[in-house]
Design a protein around this motif. Structure first.
Motif, PDB file in Angstrom:
ATOM      1  N   UNK A 276      -0.128  10.626  -0.583  1.00 16.26           N
ATOM      2  CA  UNK A 276      -0.578  10.272   0.353  1.00 16.26           C
ATOM      3  C   UNK A 276      -1.700   9.369  -0.447  1.00 16.26           C
ATOM      4  N   UNK A 277      -2.156   8.992  -1.439  1.00 15.10           N
ATOM      5  CA  UNK A 277      -3.116   8.302  -2.504  1.00 15.10           C
ATOM      6  C   UNK A 277      -2.148   6.552  -2.680  1.00 15.10           C
ATOM      7  N   UNK A 278      -0.842   6.800  -3.148  1.00 18.61           N
ATOM      8  CA  UNK A 278      -0.133   6.194  -3.150  1.00 18.61           C
ATOM      9  C   UNK A 278       0.528   5.019  -2.305  1.00 18.61           C
ATOM     10  N   UNK A 280       0.212   5.779   0.908  1.00 25.62           N
ATOM     11  CA  UNK A 280       0.005   5.838   2.405  1.00 25.62           C
ATOM     12  C   UNK A 280       0.560   6.432   3.741  1.00 25.62           C
ATOM     13  N   UNK A 281       0.249   5.392   4.469  1.00 30.47           N
ATOM     14  CA  UNK A 281       1.286   5.189   5.644  1.00 30.47           C
ATOM     15  C   UNK A 281       2.422   5.559   5.870  1.00 30.47           C
ATOM     16  N   UNK A 282       3.290   5.081   4.662  1.00 24.30           N
ATOM     17  CA  UNK A 282       4.356   5.040   4.281  1.00 24.30           C
ATOM     18  C   UNK A 282       5.853   6.650   4.409  1.00 24.30           C
ATOM     19  N   UNK A 283       4.644   7.444   4.187  1.00 21.90           N
ATOM     20  CA  UNK A 283       5.111   9.371   4.221  1.00 21.90           C
ATOM     21  C   UNK A 283       4.637   9.723   5.278  1.00 21.90           C
ATOM     22  N   UNK A 284       3.606   8.393   5.925  1.00 21.15           N
ATOM     23  CA  UNK A 284       3.215   9.893   7.306  1.00 21.15           C
ATOM     24  C   UNK A 284       3.920  10.074   8.132  1.00 21.15           C
ATOM     25  N   UNK A 285       4.368  11.037   8.612  1.00 21.72           N
ATOM     26  CA  UNK A 285       5.505  11.841   9.409  1.00 21.72           C
ATOM     27  C   UNK A 285       4.839  13.294   9.814  1.00 21.72           C
ATOM     28  N   UNK A 286       5.273  13.276  11.192  1.00 17.23           N
ATOM     29  CA  UNK A 286       5.589  14.485  12.472  1.00 17.23           C
ATOM     30  C   UNK A 286       5.991  15.301  11.903  1.00 17.23           C
ATOM     31  N   UNK A 287       5.766  17.050  11.669  1.00 21.69           N
ATOM     32  CA  UNK A 287       4.713  16.884  11.193  1.00 21.69           C
ATOM     33  C   UNK A 287       4.715  16.598  10.192  1.00 21.69           C
TER      34      UNK A 287
END
Length: 448
Positions: A276-278, A280-287
């Motif tokens: 997530x640090x690198x 960020x929101x580009x790997x924001x998925x649900x779940x």
């Protein structure tokens, strides 16, 4: 009209748990013969010598969001199926949370019509359940549609099915395969409110798997499984993301006899909360992408057959949308173009065999959804094939990304392998980084 004949020579064929060297003869849409050596009988046979490259059955992706109708600034059936065939995915099952939602027979048929005119790959669609459309669900013909999708957490419009009585009625009443997104909304809402109190809306991305927690996933998936056991419904749990959930599934029954099955997605096998640090929101998925331990346990469950299928949950958003702060950034990302090569990268790292990749991405979706004549390299089956040079490195960059949204969570990743050719229904649709201008996709049919 003369049937086109194609002969693929000198292939390493990955099929049904083994790899063997041989040739594949295609006549029209179908595989005619698979043998150690096949000769071209006439001069008009198109011969493709693949020189020891690996030939997989075309990948069947059981969960994608191609955004059409209504959200076409993110992607279309044409744009995303084009990216899919470039990634060796020859068939897809698309989700109902478009705009309008696919929750009536009329809207379902409208999507089929769009795909018939624009899809590069074979297609089917999930019908969407709501708290109020049981009558429509009961009209769906299970021979013509992939299944029913229920959002038990994280949805748009009115597609969150949160009425317990309605849910049980649906489970009891339909013979459709029921696929579910499992996250407990009450738990997530409580966690989110606590984080907003602490941070405001600009919550650090590292909090995403704490907000959409292991417990939120487990509460929901365990309830769905309990209900399936109670009612006898056929249940498929999408995108399992936690170690705890893997214990809910069994490997003691052959897949064709399982009533409760599970899927894992590429991103949950590749990323962890350390990314997530690198990213960020580009790997924001649900779940949410969770811990390295969760990732490790997902791999174990995949390899020991508690988890049955690998999919993408391909869900593109524009880069502008993804670059919003935490509470405004949508969840999801594009994956179909890079899914197979990502799994073959895991093969290079000794995490999985090529035979197991074919099982989880090609054979098992065909078994699980009872798809007719696809998912295998066999005479009489449709000639859906992905040819892979496993020692031909390339790097993902803006110039070779085909998604309409123009970005990938794999940007700047170098893969050791690449897809060189993709056939859909016997037609070459992709060759060496170029999608050919031919839409060969057909509507999937089901042996039910």
């Amino acid at each position: 009209m003369k049937v086109k004949t194609v002969l693929i020579k000198n292939a390493k064929i990955v099929n049904e748990g083994r790899i063997f060297e041989g040739d594949i003869l295609i006549e029209g849409e179908f595989i005619k013969e698979v043998a150690d050596s096949i000769s071209a009988k006439t001069s008009d046979v198109v011969v493709i010598d693949v020189e020891g490259s690996y030939v997989f059955p075309g990948v069947i992706d059981d969960q994608v969001h191609f955004r059409e109708p209504g959200l076409t600034h993110k992607g279309t059936i044409a744009s995303e199926s084009k990216a899919a065939v470039a990634g060796g995915i020859t068939s897809f099952i698309e989700m109902p949370n478009t705009s309008p939602q696919t929750t009536t027979i009329e809207k379902l048929e409208e999507k089929f019509e769009i795909a018939a005119n624009t899809s590069y790959a074979n297609y089917s669609f999930m019908f969407g359940g709501t708290n109020t459309n049981l009558d429509e669900i009961l009209k769906v013909d299970s021979k013509n549609v992939a299944g029913l999708k229920l959002f038990l957490g994280s949805s748009t419009g009115d597609m969150l099915v949160d009425n317990t009585e309605v849910l049980e009625n649906i489970f009891k009443s339909t013979d459709l395969l029921i696929s579910v997104h499992c996250e407990d909304e009450a738990t997530i809402k409580q966690n989110l409110e606590a984080h907003i109190q602490k941070y405001g809306n600009d919550i650090p991305m590292a909090c995403h798997p704490i907000i959409r927690s292991e417990e939120a996933c487990y509460i929901s998936s365990s309830k769905a499984i309990e209900l399936a056991k109670k009612t006898g419904a056929r249940l498929h749990v999408f995108h399992v993301s936690t170690a705890k959930e893997t214990k809910l599934f069994t490997n003691k029954i052959p897949l064709k006899d399982k009533k409760i099955t599970a899927e894992v997605c590429i991103h949950h096998l590749w990323f962890s909360d350390e990314d997530y640090e690198k990213k960020g929101t580009l790997i924001k998925w649900n779940p949410a992408v969770k811990t390295a331990n969760d990732r490790e346990e997902l791999w174990k469950a995949l390899l020991d057959d508690r988890i049955d299928v690998i999919a993408t949950d391909h869900a593109p958003h524009t880069l502008e949308e993804k670059q919003n702060i935490y509470t405004d950034a949508p969840s999801g990302g594009p994956l179909v173009q890079h899914a197979l090569v990502a799994m073959i990268e895991a093969y290079h790292k000794d995490k999985i065999s090529l035979e197991k990749i074919a099982e989880k991405m090609c054979h098992n979706p065909a078994i699980l959804f009872q798809i007719e004549k696809r998912g295998y390299i066999k005479p009489g089956y449709y000639a859906d094939l992905a040819i892979v040079d496993i020692n031909s490195p390339w790097t993902v960059n803006k110039d070779n990304i085909l998604y309409k949204c123009g970005w990938s969570p794999f940007e700047n990743v170098s893969f050791k392998s690449r897809i060189t050719h993709t056939f859909v229904n016997g037609t070459l649709v992709y060759k060496n980084f170029k999608v050919l201008n031919v839409k060969a996709g057909k509507r999937l049919t089901f042996d039910r």
